[in-house]
Design a protein around this motif. Structure first.
Motif, PDB file in Angstrom:
ATOM      1  N   SER A 172       4.650 168.588   7.644  1.00  0.00           N
ATOM      2  CA  SER A 172       5.272 169.362   8.723  1.00  0.00           C
ATOM      3  C   SER A 172       4.459 169.203   9.997  1.00  0.00           C
ATOM      4  O   SER A 172       3.288 168.807   9.966  1.00  0.00           O
ATOM      5  CB  SER A 172       5.343 170.842   8.335  1.00  0.00           C
TER       6      SER A 172
ATOM      7  N   PRO B 262       8.360 170.668  17.424  1.00  0.00           N
ATOM      8  CA  PRO B 262       9.687 170.729  16.812  1.00  0.00           C
ATOM      9  C   PRO B 262      10.235 169.329  16.524  1.00  0.00           C
ATOM     10  O   PRO B 262      10.208 168.460  17.384  1.00  0.00           O
ATOM     11  CB  PRO B 262      10.537 171.448  17.865  1.00  0.00           C
TER      12      PRO B 262
ATOM     13  N   GLY C 193      11.826 170.208  10.947  1.00  0.00           N
ATOM     14  CA  GLY C 193      12.067 171.644  11.035  1.00  0.00           C
ATOM     15  C   GLY C 193      13.534 171.986  11.084  1.00  0.00           C
ATOM     16  O   GLY C 193      13.938 173.117  10.783  1.00  0.00           O
TER      17      GLY C 193
ATOM     18  N   TYR D  93      16.050 176.893  17.831  1.00  0.00           N
ATOM     19  CA  TYR D  93      15.042 176.294  16.961  1.00  0.00           C
ATOM     20  C   TYR D  93      13.854 175.778  17.780  1.00  0.00           C
ATOM     21  O   TYR D  93      12.698 176.030  17.433  1.00  0.00           O
ATOM     22  CB  TYR D  93      15.630 175.136  16.137  1.00  0.00           C
TER      23      TYR D  93
END
Length: 334
Positions: free
Chosen positions: A35, A39, A150, A331
């Protein structure tokens, strides 16, 4: 081809099991996903072939570029370069691939356009740039589970939705239908310009999204003006021409041109076709050539074609457009 797929039917369960097991290992954390604090939005599909990823990436760029520093990261399919490459004034379809070159050619300095078959390395390279992006758009990376995006946008076409398909080699799916569960947004692409609510409800019933998933419907909008390196002309002013396509599914384009009662011959090449000297010699004999923007990126530098080569721009229209944009921005902002 269909006969061969039926012959290969006994292999399908093994492919299904292998791809299902791979996903399960990632889901359980046995195989590792990485991760990122930046973003990352992934655009992809379950099936092979064209589902409209390129126009969707461009749509996302349009939504985000005025508020954020946007980067696109693609594999750079069929490019002749290796490793990480960043689009610049010396870029071409050969150095970064036709679709990334299309992004660069259209948006220039507004965004960063990068290619790298190793998506983890590509993201790290982008994040280490002095002008690092605020958001990264991963093009065709739904199965690249080593990167944990994400936000996942899954595309499926109106004519061949994933829920009616089978995994390879009998069908066109790269992984089982259960892979759709990873999507935050599912977009049914290449819909008719007017889609009755009853048809939308049928798709919603078959997709059966969970409470955290959103389903949208999009259609292709074709321009009425053709563009070349030197000038523009009105589409309806054409009498006859040669249509040259090297895309996965040219049917929507040919349907549109036929609906305009235009007369043309269709020279249909494979997706991402590398045009050979023989191809160029044959094309140079044509009086006027209309092609897609992606194919234009590979053909525009041939001097013998410059005066006769035009592309037809396209864009997409998404239903509930404000809702779609707000989900994307929410987001990124979060």
């Amino acid at each position: 081809m269909k006969i061969l797929r039926y012959i290969l039917f006994p292999i399908m369960p093994f492919y299904y099991l292998a791809t299902w097991l791979r996903n399960k290992l990632f889901d359980l954390g046995i195989k590792k996903s990485k991760s990122y604090s930046t973003p990352v939005i992934c655009v992809g599909n379950l099936s092979v072939g064209g589902t409209g990823k390129t126009p969707m990436i461009e749509h996302l760029i349009t939504i985000l570029k005025n508020e954020y520093k946007v980067a696109t990261l693609s594999r750079g399919y069929k490019r002749k370069s290796k490793g990480f490459q960043l689009g610049d004034k010396n870029a071409s379809a050969e150095t970064i691939g036709d679709e990334p070159f299309q992004f660069y050619n259209k948006f220039k300095e507004d965004i960063l356009v990068a290619v790298d078959a190793d998506r983890q390395n590509g993201i790290e390279q982008l994040m280490n740039l002095p002008n690092s992006p605020n958001v990264i758009l991963l093009d065709d990376a739904y199965q690249h589970r080593k990167v944990k995006a994400g936000f996942n946008i899954l595309l499926t076409t109106y004519d061949n939705p994933y829920f009616k398909d089978y995994v390879l080699p009998t069908g066109n799916l790269r992984e089982p239908i259960s892979g759709a569960n990873r999507a935050h947004i599912i977009v049914v692409t290449k819909c008719p310009s007017y889609l009755p609510e009853i048809d939308k409800n049928m798709f919603l019933e078959r997709i059966n999204p969970d409470k955290n998933q959103h389903v949208f419907f999009s259609s292709i909008t074709y321009a009425n003006t053709l563009i070349s390196a030197e000038k523009t002309i009105e589409l309806e002013a054409l009498k006859t021409f040669s249509l040259v396509t090297g895309i996965a599914n040219p049917r929507p384009l040919t349907d549109f041109l036929e609906s305009k009662n235009l007369k043309f011959e269709h020279l249909n090449f494979n997706d991402h076709h590398n045009f050979t000297p023989v191809d160029i010699a044959e094309l140079s004999k044509k009086e006027l050539i209309v092609t897609t923007e992606k194919d234009f990126m590979r053909l525009k530098d041939y001097e013998v074609l410059k005066s006769k080569l035009f592309y037809l721009p396209i864009s997409i229209t998404v239903d509930r457009a404000s809702k779609f944009s707000s989900l994307i921005k929410a987001y990124v902002e979060a």
